[in-house]
Enzyme design. Structure first.
Site, PDB file in Angstrom:
ATOM      1  N   ASP A 183      40.038  44.772  42.329  1.00 62.99           N
ATOM      2  CA  ASP A 183      38.952  45.233  43.183  1.00 62.99           C
ATOM      3  C   ASP A 183      37.934  44.116  43.375  1.00 62.99           C
ATOM      4  OD1 ASP A 183      36.904  45.268  41.228  1.00 62.99           O
ATOM      5  OD2 ASP A 183      37.233  47.358  40.730  1.00 62.99           O
ATOM      6  N   GLY A 185      35.146  43.303  42.237  1.00 56.69           N
ATOM      7  CA  GLY A 185      34.384  42.735  41.146  1.00 56.69           C
ATOM      8  C   GLY A 185      35.229  42.098  40.063  1.00 56.69           C
ATOM      9  N   LYS A 186      36.507  41.888  40.335  1.00 58.45           N
ATOM     10  CA  LYS A 186      37.404  41.376  39.300  1.00 58.45           C
ATOM     11  C   LYS A 186      37.597  39.851  39.410  1.00 58.45           C
ATOM     12  CE  LYS A 186      38.234  45.295  37.247  1.00 58.45           C
ATOM     13  NZ  LYS A 186      37.355  46.194  37.997  1.00 58.45           N
ATOM     14  N   THR A 187      38.292  39.300  38.420  1.00 57.81           N
ATOM     15  CA  THR A 187      38.464  37.853  38.324  1.00 57.81           C
ATOM     16  C   THR A 187      39.095  37.281  39.586  1.00 57.81           C
ATOM     17  OG1 THR A 187      38.700  38.054  35.934  1.00 57.81           O
ATOM     18  CG2 THR A 187      39.490  36.004  36.935  1.00 57.81           C
ATOM     19  N   ILE A 188      40.125  37.945  40.101  1.00 60.00           N
ATOM     20  CA  ILE A 188      40.609  37.665  41.452  1.00 60.00           C
ATOM     21  C   ILE A 188      40.654  38.994  42.198  1.00 60.00           C
ATOM     22  CG2 ILE A 188      41.897  35.568  40.891  1.00 60.00           C
ATOM     23  CD1 ILE A 188      44.444  37.194  40.859  1.00 60.00           C
TER      24      ILE A 188
END
Length: 378
Positions: A183, A185-188
């Site tokens: 999503d 807000g994630k690392t990728i």
């Protein structure tokens, strides 16, 4: 959480190329109108990157958890052991399968406390699901040993730990299944999206069927004449998400390297005892998503939160989104949320401050933050 920070020309070019190839946004069929199958390419890229036997792209991390549970046959009357500190999706997926969440408390890693695990296993236990919260892997050696003793499968919720490792192996590939979130807000990020890693061929096949309305995708048959292997649902990823995902995956190593620099300078730079660093298992290499300190003094904790706001860092989940990350607050789901272990974990979490690691702030900014925290505690 830097993935969205690095969205740029690579993602734009990938989206434009998709349109130039024919603009097919669906992951199946339409062969004459398209040149490539990007979801399948993203799955192969993740499989190779993580060293997994199989990878399945889905519509979200939440969907990934549910697909993994369904591949194990989790259903009404079953119990799934997970942990108190998680994102609500972990427990939602268990409840949505008709099963009952059984909540383990957290140790100093803030993840599942393996010493509590064995006492929670019953004849109804169907699976164990540790959560690698905010980029730090749980104590997988101990958890897997207990799971093996009782012949229980392990699903790793690695939604917040893309790129983290344990014993040199990528988180999400240590258990029978692993799940990731992409999503925003994630690392990728793929905007919305997720991934299921499955080591067992039968589970992998059931997952593919389930995420696509039960479609078996029999070779040589058009989708309209295909058969259903099981009762399924629609958790498919689109080609739009997949082309963005491929561009983001190419940036993962850079993200981890740069995040690691910021993580290290903050962790190493804060030296006052009033800020107790989150424990990281010695076997683990985190994804460097967040730096967490335990601050027992309430006045200092309040002052720290104010300082983080003034310096433009803010906090992440602890304490600003506790209602969504601690199972004590989820009475609406119909299970016992206030066990002694859960209440002890709540008290532990209320003492934590989580500082996001972002690439929009320099290594020097994080060094300055470390100095400011030391000064604040003096």
């Amino acid at each position: 959480m830097p993935g969205f920070e690095l969205i740029g020309e690579e993602e734009r070019a990938a989206l434009n190329e998709l349109m130039d190839e024919g603009g097919v946004l669906f992951a199946h069929g339409f062969g004459p109108m398209r040149k490539r199958y990007h979801v399948r390419e993203l799955e192969a890229a993740f499989r190779d990157k993580l060293g997994a036997n199989d990878a399945l792209c889905v519509s979200s991390g939440t969907a990934a958890i549910k697909v993994a549970l369904k591949s194990l046959g989790v259903t009404y009357g079953d119990e799934v052991i997970t942990q108190c500190f998680n994102f609500i999706a972990t427990v939602e997926a268990i409840v949505d399968c008709g099963a009952t969440p059984v909540i383990a408390g957290s140790d100093e890693t803030l993840n599942m406390d393996p010493t509590q695990l064995e006492g929670l296993i019953t004849k109804k236990t169907k699976a164990i699901m540790p959560v690698h919260m905010l980029g730090v892997p749980a104590r997988m050696n101990e958890i897997k040993a207990i799971a093996k003793k009782y012949k229980l499968p392990v699903i790793e919720d690695a939604c917040e730990a893309v790129g983290a490792k344990y014993n040199g192996q990528y988180a999400g590939t240590l258990g029978d299944a692993g799940v990731f979130s992409f999503d925003f807000g994630k690392t990728i990020t793929t905007g919305e999206g997720g991934l299921v890693i499955l080591q067992n061929a039968e589970m992998a096949e059931k997952s593919r069927w389930y995420h696509d309305h039960g479609h078996m995708n029999l070779e040589g048959r058009p989708r309209g004449l295909d058969r259903a292997g099981i009762t399924g649902f629609n958790y498919r990823m689109s080609e739009l998400n997949a082309v963005v995902g491929k561009a983001q995956l190419a940036k993962l190593d850079y993200i981890l390297e740069e995040s690691g620099k910021r993580f290290k300078v903050l962790c190493d730079g804060v030296t006052v005892p009033a800020f107790k660093k989150r424990a990281i298992p010695e076997e683990a290499e985190p994804a460097f998503d967040t730096v967490i300190f335990e601050v027992k003094d309430k006045n200092l904790r309040d002052s720290t939160i104010a300082l983080l706001s003034d310096m433009g860092f803010g906090t992440k989940n602890l304490p600003d989104a506790m209602n969504w990350h601690c199972s004590v607050f989820w009475d609406h789901m119909g299970f016992d949320t206030r066990t002694p272990a859960a209440m002890e974990t709540l008290a532990l979490l209320e003492r934590q401050i989580a500082i996001p690691v972002v690439l929009g702030r320099s290594v020097e900014d994080y060094a300055a933050l470390a100095d400011a925290l030391n000064a604040l505690a003096d």
